[in-house]
Design a protein around this motif. Sequence first.
Motif, PDB file in Angstrom:
ATOM      1  N   ALA A  97      -0.015  57.500  40.197  1.00  0.00           N
ATOM      2  CA  ALA A  97       1.213  57.512  39.737  1.00  0.00           C
ATOM      3  C   ALA A  97       1.463  56.564  38.703  1.00  0.00           C
ATOM      4  O   ALA A  97       1.897  56.313  37.875  1.00  0.00           O
ATOM      5  CB  ALA A  97       2.089  57.495  40.756  1.00  0.00           C
ATOM      6  N   VAL A  98       0.727  55.327  39.307  1.00  0.00           N
ATOM      7  CA  VAL A  98       0.483  53.975  38.487  1.00  0.00           C
ATOM      8  C   VAL A  98      -0.127  54.064  37.060  1.00  0.00           C
ATOM      9  O   VAL A  98      -0.014  53.782  35.954  1.00  0.00           O
ATOM     10  CB  VAL A  98       0.331  52.638  39.270  1.00  0.00           C
ATOM     11  CG1 VAL A  98       0.049  51.389  38.532  1.00  0.00           C
ATOM     12  CG2 VAL A  98       0.932  52.322  40.307  1.00  0.00           C
ATOM     13  N   CYS A  99      -1.629  54.535  37.245  1.00  0.00           N
ATOM     14  CA  CYS A  99      -2.371  54.587  36.276  1.00  0.00           C
ATOM     15  C   CYS A  99      -1.980  55.622  35.176  1.00  0.00           C
ATOM     16  O   CYS A  99      -2.285  55.431  33.920  1.00  0.00           O
ATOM     17  CB  CYS A  99      -3.431  55.058  36.586  1.00  0.00           C
ATOM     18  SG  CYS A  99      -4.545  53.897  37.918  1.00  0.00           S
ATOM     19  N   ALA A 100      -1.145  56.439  35.493  1.00  0.00           N
ATOM     20  CA  ALA A 100      -0.617  57.638  34.761  1.00  0.00           C
ATOM     21  C   ALA A 100       0.451  57.348  33.604  1.00  0.00           C
ATOM     22  O   ALA A 100       1.130  57.873  32.543  1.00  0.00           O
ATOM     23  CB  ALA A 100      -0.452  58.895  35.247  1.00  0.00           C
ATOM     24  N   ARG A 101       1.035  56.008  33.926  1.00  0.00           N
ATOM     25  CA  ARG A 101       1.919  55.452  33.112  1.00  0.00           C
ATOM     26  C   ARG A 101       2.013  55.511  31.785  1.00  0.00           C
ATOM     27  O   ARG A 101       2.824  55.668  30.955  1.00  0.00           O
ATOM     28  CB  ARG A 101       2.811  54.287  33.903  1.00  0.00           C
ATOM     29  CG  ARG A 101       3.415  54.292  35.115  1.00  0.00           C
ATOM     30  CD  ARG A 101       3.756  53.059  35.838  1.00  0.00           C
ATOM     31  NE  ARG A 101       4.444  53.141  37.163  1.00  0.00           N
ATOM     32  CZ  ARG A 101       4.398  52.245  37.995  1.00  0.00           C
ATOM     33  NH1 ARG A 101       4.463  51.000  37.698  1.00  0.00           N
ATOM     34  NH2 ARG A 101       5.065  52.505  39.295  1.00  0.00           N
ATOM     35  N   PRO A 102       0.783  55.048  31.254  1.00  0.00           N
ATOM     36  CA  PRO A 102       0.532  54.946  29.800  1.00  0.00           C
ATOM     37  C   PRO A 102       0.794  56.083  29.118  1.00  0.00           C
ATOM     38  O   PRO A 102       0.755  56.251  27.819  1.00  0.00           O
ATOM     39  CB  PRO A 102      -0.922  54.170  29.797  1.00  0.00           C
ATOM     40  CG  PRO A 102      -0.924  53.399  30.847  1.00  0.00           C
ATOM     41  CD  PRO A 102      -0.324  54.156  31.934  1.00  0.00           C
ATOM     42  N   LEU A 103       0.397  57.343  29.773  1.00  0.00           N
ATOM     43  CA  LEU A 103       0.430  58.560  29.066  1.00  0.00           C
ATOM     44  C   LEU A 103       1.836  59.015  28.588  1.00  0.00           C
ATOM     45  O   LEU A 103       1.954  59.728  27.793  1.00  0.00           O
ATOM     46  CB  LEU A 103       0.113  59.682  30.112  1.00  0.00           C
ATOM     47  CG  LEU A 103      -1.274  59.715  30.466  1.00  0.00           C
ATOM     48  CD1 LEU A 103      -1.646  60.556  31.902  1.00  0.00           C
ATOM     49  CD2 LEU A 103      -2.482  59.777  29.396  1.00  0.00           C
ATOM     50  N   VAL A 104       2.623  58.213  29.033  1.00  0.00           N
ATOM     51  CA  VAL A 104       4.153  58.501  28.518  1.00  0.00           C
ATOM     52  C   VAL A 104       4.080  58.043  26.853  1.00  0.00           C
ATOM     53  O   VAL A 104       4.845  58.966  26.114  1.00  0.00           O
ATOM     54  CB  VAL A 104       5.232  57.350  29.098  1.00  0.00           C
ATOM     55  CG1 VAL A 104       6.522  57.573  28.424  1.00  0.00           C
ATOM     56  CG2 VAL A 104       5.245  57.943  30.478  1.00  0.00           C
ATOM     57  N   ALA A 105       3.474  57.236  26.378  1.00  0.00           N
ATOM     58  CA  ALA A 105       3.157  56.863  25.018  1.00  0.00           C
ATOM     59  C   ALA A 105       2.798  58.055  24.143  1.00  0.00           C
ATOM     60  O   ALA A 105       3.121  57.874  22.818  1.00  0.00           O
ATOM     61  CB  ALA A 105       2.312  55.644  24.816  1.00  0.00           C
ATOM     62  N   MET A 106       2.125  58.839  24.848  1.00  0.00           N
ATOM     63  CA  MET A 106       1.731  60.258  24.048  1.00  0.00           C
ATOM     64  C   MET A 106       2.752  60.913  23.322  1.00  0.00           C
ATOM     65  O   MET A 106       2.612  61.669  22.490  1.00  0.00           O
ATOM     66  CB  MET A 106       0.844  60.892  24.911  1.00  0.00           C
ATOM     67  CG  MET A 106      -0.450  60.427  25.348  1.00  0.00           C
ATOM     68  SD  MET A 106      -1.559  61.531  26.375  1.00  0.00           S
ATOM     69  CE  MET A 106      -1.808  62.861  25.190  1.00  0.00           C
ATOM     70  N   LEU A 107       4.234  60.690  24.112  1.00  0.00           N
ATOM     71  CA  LEU A 107       5.138  61.527  23.443  1.00  0.00           C
ATOM     72  C   LEU A 107       5.586  60.918  21.939  1.00  0.00           C
ATOM     73  O   LEU A 107       6.111  61.819  21.311  1.00  0.00           O
ATOM     74  CB  LEU A 107       6.548  61.117  24.187  1.00  0.00           C
ATOM     75  CG  LEU A 107       6.563  61.780  25.616  1.00  0.00           C
ATOM     76  CD1 LEU A 107       7.617  61.077  26.407  1.00  0.00           C
ATOM     77  CD2 LEU A 107       6.570  63.064  25.807  1.00  0.00           C
ATOM     78  N   ALA A 108       5.174  59.916  21.484  1.00  0.00           N
ATOM     79  CA  ALA A 108       5.146  59.418  20.067  1.00  0.00           C
ATOM     80  C   ALA A 108       4.194  60.006  19.277  1.00  0.00           C
ATOM     81  O   ALA A 108       4.150  59.685  17.867  1.00  0.00           O
ATOM     82  CB  ALA A 108       5.310  58.005  20.257  1.00  0.00           C
ATOM     83  N   MET A 109       3.099  60.674  19.902  1.00  0.00           N
ATOM     84  CA  MET A 109       1.910  60.971  18.950  1.00  0.00           C
ATOM     85  C   MET A 109       2.320  61.876  17.867  1.00  0.00           C
ATOM     86  O   MET A 109       1.952  61.848  16.828  1.00  0.00           O
ATOM     87  CB  MET A 109       0.702  61.593  19.968  1.00  0.00           C
ATOM     88  CG  MET A 109      -0.208  60.571  20.133  1.00  0.00           C
ATOM     89  SD  MET A 109      -1.448  61.159  21.091  1.00  0.00           S
ATOM     90  CE  MET A 109      -2.672  59.953  21.153  1.00  0.00           C
TER      91      MET A 109
END
Length: 290
Positions: A252-264
């Motif tokens: 749950a902690v390590c997956a947080r940077p994946l949120v930035a993919m929404l801007a891709m």
Amino acid sequence: PMGRGRCVIGNRQPVGGNARVVPGYYRAIMSAMQPLEYFPVIDVGPLMKGLVIGGLGIFHVFLAQFAIGGGLLLGYLQWLHMRGGCRLARRFADDYFKVLVLVSFVLGAVTGVAMWFTSIQVSPRTIATMVREFHWVWATEWTFFCLEVVAGYLFYRYGPRLTDPARLQLLLLYSGASWMSLFWINGILSWQLTPGGWLETHDMWDGFFNPGFLPSLIFRTISAAAIAALAACVLVNAVGGFTREERHELVAVCARPLVAMLAMPLVGAWYLATMPADSRGWTMGGREPM
């Protein structure tokens, strides 16, 4: 005819034992040939040059961006541990960094050398222009890369014994150096596709800060963070010593940077808009392989 330090071309005679300037027609030929650069022709057969450099390039860039994103993620985990946000962050960071060093430092270094060797075989004139136009940018990028490697090996060797503030400083040094390496090399690579005002001015900074510089830098940064987060989620389930609940917490902690993919999609569309019309047409289906 040659003779003891004397050279005669056409009907111009040497004076004082030294060779003189050649006749006008010869000077014109030499002047026309001056800008030309001659390199051996390399034929890789059915593989084709594009497949050779493309296949190796994809693999190398994946490793390089894993190293950059991994540094950012490790710095975040260490900061989170110091704030009490994740009690397992420090322990997992040590395991993650061992994989980061093994994969990105070793394989990344080998494929990096292979990239230079392959690129000068496939497109030597392009590489010669890049080195000539961006000589000091390359030197700056290599300086940050050296700092990244030194900081990385220092953390690998002494990280488990350091205090939390010292660990954070070393990880920030590593991640900052790796991202600055991306910053400098991104300007050179994006120049190849979107040279912008450099075509008229031939000024280094016009070529470096080209139309595709910023969108490609943001896109690469997001890609690096996403690759590191996905690798961390895999590693959490691969290493031993964690319970099911602890694995769930770490994922749950390590997956947080994946949120930035929404801007891709937005950044990708921006980058696509900066491309020349022919290149943009290829990516939109103008060529069968694309």
